[in-house]
Design a protein around this motif. Structure first.
Motif, mmCIF file in Angstrom:
data_model
loop_
_atom_site.group_PDB
_atom_site.id
_atom_site.type_symbol
_atom_site.label_atom_id
_atom_site.label_comp_id
_atom_site.label_asym_id
_atom_site.label_seq_id
_atom_site.Cartn_x
_atom_site.Cartn_y
_atom_site.Cartn_z
ATOM 1 N N MET A 19 -10.104 8.509 -10.688
ATOM 2 C CA MET A 19 -9.264 7.903 -9.665
ATOM 3 C C MET A 19 -9.469 8.660 -8.362
ATOM 4 N N LEU A 20 -9.809 7.945 -7.361
ATOM 5 C CA LEU A 20 -10.042 8.509 -6.039
ATOM 6 C C LEU A 20 -8.905 8.086 -5.139
ATOM 7 N N LEU A 21 -8.287 9.028 -4.455
ATOM 8 C CA LEU A 21 -7.204 8.711 -3.550
ATOM 9 C C LEU A 21 -7.496 9.345 -2.200
ATOM 10 N N LYS A 22 -7.593 8.495 -1.167
ATOM 11 C CA LYS A 22 -7.790 8.975 0.207
ATOM 12 C C LYS A 22 -6.605 8.526 1.032
ATOM 13 N N HIS A 23 -6.162 9.390 1.929
ATOM 14 C CA HIS A 23 -5.027 9.064 2.784
ATOM 15 C C HIS A 23 -5.446 9.213 4.236
ATOM 16 N N ARG A 24 -5.051 8.239 5.033
ATOM 17 C CA ARG A 24 -5.252 8.321 6.479
ATOM 18 C C ARG A 24 -4.090 7.607 7.151
ATOM 19 N N THR A 25 -3.937 7.851 8.444
ATOM 20 C CA THR A 25 -2.887 7.192 9.209
ATOM 21 C C THR A 25 -3.519 6.437 10.361
ATOM 22 N N GLN A 26 -3.059 5.197 10.549
ATOM 23 C CA GLN A 26 -3.549 4.356 11.642
ATOM 24 C C GLN A 26 -2.349 3.643 12.242
ATOM 25 N N ASP A 27 -2.178 3.753 13.547
ATOM 26 C CA ASP A 27 -1.059 3.088 14.232
ATOM 27 C C ASP A 27 0.285 3.418 13.599
ATOM 28 N N ASN A 28 0.465 4.668 13.198
ATOM 29 C CA ASN A 28 1.692 5.150 12.570
ATOM 30 C C ASN A 28 1.989 4.443 11.238
ATOM 31 N N VAL A 29 0.928 4.036 10.562
ATOM 32 C CA VAL A 29 1.022 3.442 9.228
ATOM 33 C C VAL A 29 0.161 4.283 8.290
ATOM 34 N N ASP A 30 0.738 4.676 7.164
ATOM 35 C CA ASP A 30 -0.033 5.403 6.152
ATOM 36 C C ASP A 30 -0.877 4.410 5.365
ATOM 37 N N ILE A 31 -2.145 4.748 5.185
ATOM 38 C CA ILE A 31 -3.042 3.936 4.376
ATOM 39 C C ILE A 31 -3.573 4.816 3.253
ATOM 40 N N VAL A 32 -3.334 4.395 2.034
ATOM 41 C CA VAL A 32 -3.850 5.103 0.866
ATOM 42 C C VAL A 32 -4.908 4.214 0.236
ATOM 43 N N GLU A 33 -6.112 4.749 0.149
ATOM 44 C CA GLU A 33 -7.218 4.022 -0.478
ATOM 45 C C GLU A 33 -7.416 4.563 -1.881
ATOM 46 N N LEU A 34 -7.280 3.682 -2.850
ATOM 47 C CA LEU A 34 -7.520 4.056 -4.234
ATOM 48 C C LEU A 34 -8.887 3.533 -4.641
ATOM 49 N N GLY A 35 -9.516 4.231 -5.570
ATOM 50 C CA GLY A 35 -10.821 3.795 -6.053
ATOM 51 C C GLY A 35 -10.959 4.082 -7.535
ATOM 52 N N GLY A 36 -11.833 3.347 -8.183
ATOM 53 C CA GLY A 36 -12.067 3.543 -9.609
ATOM 54 C C GLY A 36 -11.172 2.650 -10.428
ATOM 55 N N ARG A 37 -10.518 3.252 -11.411
ATOM 56 C CA ARG A 37 -9.638 2.514 -12.312
ATOM 57 C C ARG A 37 -8.249 3.135 -12.239
ATOM 58 N N LEU A 38 -7.246 2.315 -12.080
ATOM 59 C CA LEU A 38 -5.868 2.784 -12.057
ATOM 60 C C LEU A 38 -5.291 2.534 -13.450
ATOM 61 N N VAL A 39 -5.496 3.542 -14.322
ATOM 62 C CA VAL A 39 -5.152 3.409 -15.744
ATOM 63 C C VAL A 39 -4.323 4.606 -16.201
#
Length: 114
Positions: A1-21
């Motif tokens: 499971m890959l989790l990346k976090h960034r902020t854009q326009d004062n919104v949190d964006i979490v990108e998940l990758g792989g399998r969420l199991v």
């Protein structure tokens, strides 16, 4: 499971990758809840790189949704594959989660919803 976090326009964006199991659920839940706790109160969970979600994965999304609701925030999903979209519909979670085609559209929605 890959989790990346960034902020854009004062919104949190979490990108998940792989399998969420089940094998990754505890770590994903912990990291996602940490973003909610220290975040902006507006969250996009981008699942465009997630290939499979099981019931444990759905519980991670629900936990994050509940946590952000407690802060009077908003959480939306983006980039769902047809299979994950079908899973949300089967479990009726599509009645809870707003879903956008991609993270950019989701951010636009959350920015305009202020």
């Amino acid at each position: 499971m890959l989790l990346k976090h960034r902020t854009q326009d004062n919104v949190d964006i979490v990108e998940l990758g792989g399998r969420l199991v089940m094998a990754d659920a505890a770590q994903a839940r912990s990291e996602l809840l940490a973003v909610v706790r220290r975040g902006t109160g507006r969250l996009v969970v981008d699942l465009s790189d997630v290939g499979f979600v099981d019931s444990s994965g759905l519980s991670v999304l629900i936990a994050a949704f509940k946590a952000i609701e407690e802060r009077s925030g908003k959480m939306v999903l983006a980039g769902l594959s047809p299979e994950i979209q079908a899973l949300l519909e089967l479990t009726r979670l599509n009645e809870i989660f707003l879903v956008f085609a991609d993270a950019e559209r989701a951010v636009e929605y959350l920015v305009s919803a202020e």
